[in-house]
Design a protein around this motif. Structure first.
Motif, PDB file in Angstrom:
ATOM      1  N   VAL A   8      34.842  43.749  42.655  1.00 41.96           N
ATOM      2  CA  VAL A   8      35.647  43.649  41.646  1.00 41.96           C
ATOM      3  C   VAL A   8      35.143  42.446  40.737  1.00 41.96           C
ATOM      4  CG1 VAL A   8      38.012  43.061  40.728  1.00 41.96           C
ATOM      5  CG2 VAL A   8      37.551  44.209  42.927  1.00 41.96           C
ATOM      6  N   ASP A   9      34.614  42.543  39.708  1.00 45.74           N
ATOM      7  CA  ASP A   9      34.107  41.665  38.754  1.00 45.74           C
ATOM      8  C   ASP A   9      34.240  42.145  37.113  1.00 45.74           C
ATOM      9  OD1 ASP A   9      32.097  39.823  37.276  1.00 45.74           O
ATOM     10  OD2 ASP A   9      31.874  39.099  39.132  1.00 45.74           O
ATOM     11  N   GLY A  35      41.498  42.560  38.125  1.00 47.39           N
ATOM     12  CA  GLY A  35      42.502  42.396  39.055  1.00 47.39           C
ATOM     13  C   GLY A  35      43.313  43.752  39.011  1.00 47.39           C
ATOM     14  N   ALA A  38      41.532  46.717  40.454  1.00 48.30           N
ATOM     15  CA  ALA A  38      41.216  46.362  41.789  1.00 48.30           C
ATOM     16  C   ALA A  38      42.530  46.694  42.700  1.00 48.30           C
ATOM     17  CB  ALA A  38      40.876  45.002  42.085  1.00 48.30           C
ATOM     18  N   VAL A  50      37.071  43.407  50.182  1.00 53.77           N
ATOM     19  CA  VAL A  50      36.916  43.395  48.855  1.00 53.77           C
ATOM     20  C   VAL A  50      36.131  42.149  48.487  1.00 53.77           C
ATOM     21  CG1 VAL A  50      38.005  43.042  46.764  1.00 53.77           C
ATOM     22  CG2 VAL A  50      38.972  44.224  48.692  1.00 53.77           C
ATOM     23  N   LEU A  52      35.448  39.869  45.604  1.00 54.72           N
ATOM     24  CA  LEU A  52      36.388  39.546  44.326  1.00 54.72           C
ATOM     25  C   LEU A  52      36.192  38.298  43.554  1.00 54.72           C
ATOM     26  CD1 LEU A  52      39.281  40.206  43.273  1.00 54.72           C
ATOM     27  CD2 LEU A  52      40.442  38.873  44.824  1.00 54.72           C
ATOM     28  N   GLY A  61      41.238  36.556  40.200  1.00 55.88           N
ATOM     29  CA  GLY A  61      40.963  36.917  41.655  1.00 55.88           C
ATOM     30  C   GLY A  61      42.069  36.425  42.628  1.00 55.88           C
ATOM     31  N   VAL A  64      45.175  38.283  42.990  1.00 55.02           N
ATOM     32  CA  VAL A  64      44.933  39.600  43.472  1.00 55.02           C
ATOM     33  C   VAL A  64      44.929  39.212  44.984  1.00 55.02           C
ATOM     34  CG1 VAL A  64      43.523  41.324  44.115  1.00 55.02           C
ATOM     35  CG2 VAL A  64      43.600  40.694  41.679  1.00 55.02           C
ATOM     36  N   CYS A  65      44.288  37.929  45.397  1.00 53.00           N
ATOM     37  CA  CYS A  65      44.380  37.758  46.877  1.00 53.00           C
ATOM     38  C   CYS A  65      45.693  37.291  47.393  1.00 53.00           C
ATOM     39  CB  CYS A  65      43.565  36.776  47.025  1.00 53.00           C
ATOM     40  SG  CYS A  65      42.894  36.049  48.846  1.00 53.00           S
ATOM     41  N   VAL A  76      38.433  39.475  52.395  1.00 49.47           N
ATOM     42  CA  VAL A  76      38.278  39.216  50.879  1.00 49.47           C
ATOM     43  C   VAL A  76      37.056  38.092  51.020  1.00 49.47           C
ATOM     44  CG1 VAL A  76      39.052  38.044  48.752  1.00 49.47           C
ATOM     45  CG2 VAL A  76      40.554  39.597  49.989  1.00 49.47           C
TER      46      VAL A  76
END
Length: 234
Positions: A8-9, A35, A38, A50, A52, A61, A64-65, A76
């Motif tokens: 994820v970037d 995000g 993702a 992931v 991230l 991120g 998301v986390c 992660v």
């Protein structure tokens, strides 16, 4: 079966580099540009880990986390665009297993991904009855990778479980931060003392909410060891 990795970037070049490096290492990769994408990708096909990025549009991120940790323990690995200790500490406190600072070596990312997957997927070599390690109210199931306090399950990440397992397996031993890093990651692995402190703080917070106020003991100037694990009410 190969491990499934979600990258994820918002930078397509970084996604391409990591996809190539992880694919060359025998892993199956998927990509997401932000995000929100993702979270949708994780819901469609849950990956094994992931990678991230922290700084992304629409949803960063860290958020998301935070959402992932509210529903489970998917491993992660954070990517940070700058060597910012605050980002790293916040990421670890949210439950990330590790981080890499940009610019990075693709080899380092592959090594860290492999280390996290190894911690999350293997049965640790410890003493215990049928995969169980117990210390008063704390119990660890090394087959299911579950931590319990007084019989109640506590959600911990793979790194947090491994750290708890290390301390509980040798309850009389005080581990320095360097010793913990060597045991969890191997000698020479680039992890800072602050990262270990953040994992410890994260674990304490999770167990305090269940009455575990004495989970891990700090020995000033030395390091950490497992606490009495009898709880505030005992």
């Amino acid at each position: 079966m190969s491990h499934k990795i979600l990258i994820v970037d918002d930078d397509p070049h970084i996604r391409e580099i990591l996809s190539f490096a992880l694919g060359k290492a025998g892993m199956e990769t998927r990509e997401a540009a932000d995000g929100e994408d993702a979270l949708a990708a994780i819901a469609r096909s849950r990956p094994d880990l992931v990678v991230l990025d922290i700084n992304m549009p629409r949803m960063d991120g860290l958020e998301v986390c935070r959402r992932l940790r509210a529903t489970g323990d998917l491993p992660v690995l954070f990517l940070s665009s700058r060597d910012d200790e605050i980002d790293r500490v916040v990421g670890i406190e949210l439950g990330a297993d590790d981080y890499v600072v940009k610019p990075f070596s693709p080899r380092e990312v592959v090594a860290r991904v492999n280390a996290i997957l190894k911690r999350a997927g293997r049965t640790p070599a410890v003493t215990g009855s049928e995969g169980q390690v117990a210390h008063n109210r704390l119990s660890l199931d090394t087959e299911a990778w579950e931590a319990r306090w007084g019989g109640d399950k506590v959600d911990v990440t793979a790194t947090e479980f491994q750290l708890l397992l290390l301390l509980a397996s040798l309850p009389a031993k005080v581990f320095s931060r360097d010793a913990i890093i060597d045991r969890l990651h191997g000698p020479g692995f680039a992890v800072t003392d602050r990262t270990i402190d953040s994992h410890i703080r994260n674990l304490r917070g999770k167990f305090v909410s269940m009455g575990g106020t004495d989970l891990i003991e700090t020995r000033a100037g030395i390091g950490y060891r497992i606490g009495a694990c009898v709880g505030a009410a005992d």
